[in-house]
Every structure is written in structure tokens, then in C-alpha cells.
Enzyme design. Structure first.
Site, PDB file in Angstrom:
ATOM      1  N   MET A 171       0.493  -1.410  -0.013  1.00 58.80           N
ATOM      2  CA  MET A 171       0.245  -0.195   0.278  1.00 58.80           C
ATOM      3  C   MET A 171       1.102   1.076   0.006  1.00 58.80           C
ATOM      4  O   MET A 171       0.890   2.459   1.265  1.00 58.80           O
ATOM      5  CB  MET A 171      -1.040  -0.518   0.928  1.00 58.80           C
ATOM      6  CG  MET A 171      -1.713  -0.890   0.985  1.00 58.80           C
ATOM      7  SD  MET A 171      -3.020  -1.201   2.399  1.00 58.80           S
ATOM      8  CE  MET A 171      -2.188  -2.420   3.452  1.00 58.80           C
ATOM      9  N   HIS A 172       2.379   1.223  -0.715  1.00 64.46           N
ATOM     10  CA  HIS A 172       2.679   2.199  -1.042  1.00 64.46           C
ATOM     11  C   HIS A 172       2.023   3.360  -2.494  1.00 64.46           C
ATOM     12  O   HIS A 172       2.820   3.709  -2.900  1.00 64.46           O
ATOM     13  CB  HIS A 172       4.103   1.594  -1.370  1.00 64.46           C
ATOM     14  CG  HIS A 172       4.651   1.531   0.038  1.00 64.46           C
ATOM     15  ND1 HIS A 172       5.848   0.848   0.118  1.00 64.46           N
ATOM     16  CD2 HIS A 172       3.814   1.068   1.165  1.00 64.46           C
ATOM     17  CE1 HIS A 172       5.901   0.545   1.277  1.00 64.46           C
ATOM     18  NE2 HIS A 172       4.837   0.360   2.455  1.00 64.46           N
TER      19      HIS A 172
END
Ligand SMILES: Cc1cc2nc3c(=O)[nH]c(=O)nc-3n(C[C@H](O)[C@H](O)[C@H](O)COP(=O)(O)OP(=O)(O)OC[C@H]3O[C@@H](n4cnc5c(N)ncnc54)[C@H](O)[C@@H]3O)c2cc1C
Length: 175
Positions: free
Chosen positions: A84-85
Site C-alpha cells: 500500500m505504498h
């Protein structure tokens, strides 16, 4: 961390209230496939080192029955998770793809609108993104308040050894 897969965020209506269409295209680049297979093989090589023998309770995942490139890839496709970057949709820069001016953090061509978050990253950082976002925020606060920037600090950092990766690739092909 260095995925070649690229997704898109597309507005679905003129209203900002309507959520955009987000297409991630995870694991869609050939380099991702190569890197993941190398990553599993490198990890196995590290875990096989005699220094780690007394800690080695056997491989839980993907497990000894997963050996060929295709078997490893199938395991990756089934088990990989996003870190989830999400970043880079309003990248900083001065080229024609850039959205944000790095000297002011203002959106190019629009007065009074600044962007200060993960979306201004030109490339995804080779680490988790929270700390880099805090660094961006600190530097942007200095810019917005007109404070002088801190002097640069030329710290050494990890650079992937391309020759080592190439050696491993040859070794995995021969095995
Ligand atoms: C589940 C999860 C786990 C993660 N784990 C890690 C980790 O272990 N280590 C790490 O380094 N990174 C981790 N990350 C990534 C990291 O959290 C993000 O990269 C970072 O928080 C991005 O910062 P940002 O300021 O760009 O966005 P955000 O942190 O998302 O901040 C955006 C803020 O804007 C607010 N907001 C949204 N819409 C509006 C609106 N219309 N009006 C006003 N406010 C609004 C939101 O409520 C939010 O507070 C994780 C991310 C997720 C989702």
C-alpha cells in the site's frame, strides 16, 4: 520495492465527489516476475547458510515442492500482498510529465494550490513510504514558510549489485 508495473487513476465524472477508477496492474511487468523469482531464490540461499542452520525449522512458504520458475510465480500471484505504498500520481519535477514544482510545491500552472503527500514522489522509494512522506512534509514546510533548506547529507545507501543478481540468474537457469 522497485516494481515496473504501472497503474492509473482516472476521473469517472467531473465531480470530485465521484470516486475515480483506480487500476493497479499489480505484477503485470516481466521484470516483476523476474525479481520475485530471484527474491525467492536469494532468500532460500540466505536461509541455507550454515550460520542459520540451527534456526532453520524448514520452509513454511512457498514450501519445498515449489521449485520451478513457474511454480514460484504461481505462488507469488496467489499470495503476494500490496504494501500500500500508493504514490507518484502528482509527481514533483520540471519535465512535461511533472505536476508539482519542487521549488514551491505548487501545481504547475495553477496559483495557490500545493500538493504535499506521497503523490509527489517521482519514483517509489526503495523503502516503506511513511518516513519519506514525513521528510517531504518537513522540506515542504520549510519552503512554504520561506525557511532555508537544511544542508545536504551525502549518506551511503544500498545499491543493488547487478553482477550478483546476474550470477544468481545464471545459477538458477543451470539448476
Ligand atoms: C494499511 C496500510 C499499512 C501501511 N503500513 C506502512 C508501514 O508499515 N510503514 C510505512 O512506512 N508505510 C506504510 N503504509 C504507507 C503509508 O501509510 C503511506 O504511504 C502514507 O501514510 C501516505 O501519506 P500521505 O500523507 O500521502 O497520505 P495519508 O496518510 O493517506 O493522509 C491523507 C490524509 O488526508 C485525509 N483526507 C482524505 N480526503 C480528505 C478530504 N477530502 N478533506 C480533508 N482531509 C482528507 C485523510 O483522512 C488522511 O488523514 C501503509 C499504508 C496502509 C494503507
Amino acid at each position: 520495492m522497485n516494481s515496473d508495473s504501472r497503474g492509473s487513476i482516472t476521473p469517472t465524472s467531473p465531480s470530485w465527489r465521484t470516486p475515480p477508477a483506480i487500476q493497479f496492474n499489480y505484477l503485470s511487468a516481466e521484470k516483476d516476475r523476474r525479481d520475485w523469482i530471484d527474491a525467492v531464490r536469494v532468500t532460500r540461499e540466505i536461509m541455507a547458510q550454515s550460520a542459520l542452520a540451527r534456526y532453520d525449522g524448514g520452509e513454511a512458504e512457498p514450501g519445498p515442492n515449489v521449485q520451478t520458475d513457474d511454480q514460484i510465480w504461481d505462488w507469488v500471484v496467489t499470495n503476494a500482498k500490496s504494501a500500500m505504498h500508493y504514490s507518484g500520481t502528482c509527481k514533483m519535477g520540471t519535465d512535461d510529465q511533472a505536476v508539482v514544482d519542487p521549488d514551491t510545491m505548487q501545481v504547475h500552472g495553477i496559483e495557490g494550490v500545493r500538493v504535499v503527500d506521497a503523490s509527489v514522489m517521482p519514483v517509489v522509494t526503495n523503502a516503506n513510504t511513511y518516513a519519506p512522506v514525513m521528510v517531504i512534509a518537513e522540506k515542504a514546510a520549510d519552503i512554504i514558510l520561506g525557511r532555508p533548506a537544511l544542508p545536504p547529507d551525502h549518506t551511503e545507501y544500498f545499491r543493488r549489485d547487478q553482477t550478483r543478481t546476474a550470477e544468481l540468474r545464471v545459477a538458477s537457469k543451470d539448476s
